[in-house]
Design an enzyme around this catalytic site. Structure first.
Site, PDB file in Angstrom:
ATOM      1  N   GLY A  36       0.842  -1.199   0.000  1.00 40.53           N
ATOM      2  CA  GLY A  36       0.000   0.000   0.000  1.00 40.53           C
ATOM      3  C   GLY A  36       0.878   1.251   0.000  1.00 40.53           C
ATOM      4  O   GLY A  36       0.675   2.171  -0.803  1.00 40.53           O
ATOM      5  N   HIS A  37       1.870   1.261   0.881  1.00 42.17           N
ATOM      6  CA  HIS A  37       2.792   2.408   0.935  1.00 42.17           C
ATOM      7  C   HIS A  37       3.553   2.537  -0.391  1.00 42.17           C
ATOM      8  O   HIS A  37       3.710   3.635  -0.920  1.00 42.17           O
ATOM      9  CB  HIS A  37       3.826   2.216   2.050  1.00 42.17           C
ATOM     10  CG  HIS A  37       3.251   2.169   3.435  1.00 42.17           C
ATOM     11  ND1 HIS A  37       3.348   1.059   4.234  1.00 42.17           N
ATOM     12  CD2 HIS A  37       2.584   3.092   4.175  1.00 42.17           C
ATOM     13  CE1 HIS A  37       2.781   1.295   5.412  1.00 42.17           C
ATOM     14  NE2 HIS A  37       2.292   2.522   5.396  1.00 42.17           N
TER      15      HIS A  37
HETATM   16  P1  AMP Z   1       0.364   4.480   7.773  1.00 42.64           P
HETATM   17  O1  AMP Z   1       1.806   4.105   7.693  1.00 42.64           O
HETATM   18  O2  AMP Z   1      -0.537   3.335   8.161  1.00 42.64           O
HETATM   19  O3  AMP Z   1       0.133   5.735   8.575  1.00 42.64           O
HETATM   20  O4  AMP Z   1      -0.078   4.834   6.298  1.00 42.64           O
HETATM   21  C1  AMP Z   1       0.611   5.792   5.533  1.00 42.64           C
HETATM   22  C2  AMP Z   1      -0.187   6.079   4.295  1.00 42.64           C
HETATM   23  O5  AMP Z   1      -0.370   4.879   3.552  1.00 42.64           O
HETATM   24  C3  AMP Z   1      -1.591   6.611   4.609  1.00 42.64           C
HETATM   25  O6  AMP Z   1      -1.912   7.651   3.678  1.00 42.64           O
HETATM   26  C4  AMP Z   1      -2.456   5.392   4.414  1.00 42.64           C
HETATM   27  O7  AMP Z   1      -3.791   5.708   4.055  1.00 42.64           O
HETATM   28  C5  AMP Z   1      -1.749   4.706   3.270  1.00 42.64           C
HETATM   29  N1  AMP Z   1      -2.093   3.280   3.223  1.00 42.64           N
HETATM   30  C6  AMP Z   1      -2.035   2.394   4.248  1.00 42.64           C
HETATM   31  N2  AMP Z   1      -2.471   1.187   3.838  1.00 42.64           N
HETATM   32  C7  AMP Z   1      -2.819   1.318   2.535  1.00 42.64           C
HETATM   33  C8  AMP Z   1      -3.360   0.422   1.554  1.00 42.64           C
HETATM   34  N3  AMP Z   1      -3.607  -0.841   1.821  1.00 42.64           N
HETATM   35  N4  AMP Z   1      -3.593   0.915   0.314  1.00 42.64           N
HETATM   36  C9  AMP Z   1      -3.335   2.225   0.019  1.00 42.64           C
HETATM   37  N5  AMP Z   1      -2.835   3.110   0.898  1.00 42.64           N
HETATM   38  C10 AMP Z   1      -2.573   2.665   2.141  1.00 42.64           C
END
Ligand code: AMP
Length: 280
Positions: A36-37
């Site tokens: 995702g990241h």
């Molecule tokens: P986090 O590290 O969980 O704070 O996420 C960092 C960024 O990655 C945020 O903008 C999340 O929405 C995005 N993100 C996390 N998981 C996913 C995913 N499965 N698909 C797309 N973006 C994601």
């Protein structure tokens, strides 16, 4: 890839890029990077001359101390992943660098969304998110920043903050990336047991089943949609599960509007809080 650990170096580097007329695309994360990241990095890479990413597990946005202490960390793995995804500058500050003294007393707060979706169950969460993103925007002043639609309420609030505070940063929402069985990638998935991991697929399955039912019958009431959603979730205990207006995040009372609606779920599996959503 350049690794930066201090705010001063980050500001200087971003300032130099601006002076050279290079546009900056930015992706903030809390690390333990997954696909995702990486997809956010790839999209951001195409939107600017230089891609800046950050990794910081922000204690201010954890309303639950155990969730913070158990948040997975793999800095060496993250450096490799960020490098191969094309990140040019990786900001990895220490906790001390960001919060050198007592907890900041200032809050960026949207009272009208405090009773909606995650905000209702995670007091101070979005205030913590908005403060760190606000600060990162101030230090980097990116032209573009990419956020995942997985954290839909976060995306909406950041868009509002960027607009209200006149940031020149364009906020882009990126599609949710899923594993082959539908489970949305999340750093927290690493904390699931094998049994929990199997159960977790019910969250995305419930979203897709509800969306398919809506597509097959536009006259479904939201009550009927809700029933399908809860039935598909089976025994998974949901903190919330419903159909919401995609802009106001208000629960849709009876009939689906012609515009976009958001089917969203937050549920606990193995004590791990998972969220997911689909736009219809
Ligand atoms: P986090 O590290 O969980 O704070 O996420 C960092 C960024 O990655 C945020 O903008 C999340 O929405 C995005 N993100 C996390 N998981 C996913 C995913 N499965 N698909 C797309 N973006 C994601």
């Amino acid at each position: 890839m350049q690794i930066i650990k201090t705010i001063t170096d980050l500001e200087e580097t971003a300032g130099r890029l601006r002076a050279e007329n290079q546009s900056i695309a930015f992706v903030p994360t809390m690390g333990y990077l997954h696909e995702g990241h990486v997809s956010l990095f790839q999209q951001a890479k195409a939107l600017g001359d230089k891609l800046v990413a950050s990794i910081f597990v922000n204690p201010l946005q954890f309303n639950d101390a155990e969730d913070y202490h158990k948040y997975p960390v793999d800095l060496d793995g993250d450096i490799q992943k960020a490098k191969s995804a094309g990140v040019d500058i990786l900001f990895m500050p220490s906790l001390e660098e960001i919060y050198p003294g007592v907890k900041p007393g200032i809050k960026i707060f949207y009272p009208d969304t405090a009773d909606k979706l995650c905000a209702k169950f995670r007091p101070d969460h979005f205030e913590g998110v908005l403060l760190i993103v606000h600060n990162l925007f101030q230090w980097i002043r990116p032209n573009t920043a990419v956020f995942g639609l997985k954290d839909y309420q976060q995306y909406i609030l950041i868009k509002r903050m960027a607009s209200d505070l006149h940031f020149k940063t364009k906020i882009i929402g990126a599609e949710i990336i899923r594993e082959a069985d539908g489970l949305a990638f999340s750093s927290r998935n690493a904390r699931l047991t094998p049994e929990g991991r199997r159960k977790a697929t019910k969250i995305s399955a419930a979203l897709f089943e509800t969306r398919n039912a809506i597509r097959a019958n536009a006259a479904l009431t939201t009550g009927e949609c809700h029933e399908i959603l809860l039935k598909s979730l089976d025994e998974i205990p949901a903190e919330y599960a419903g159909i919401y207006d995609a802009i106001s995040l208000e629960e849709i009372p009876r009939t689906l509007p012609p515009g976009k609606a958001l089917i969203a779920i937050a549920a606990y599996i193995d004590g791990v809080r998972l969220i997911d959503n689909l736009l219809v």
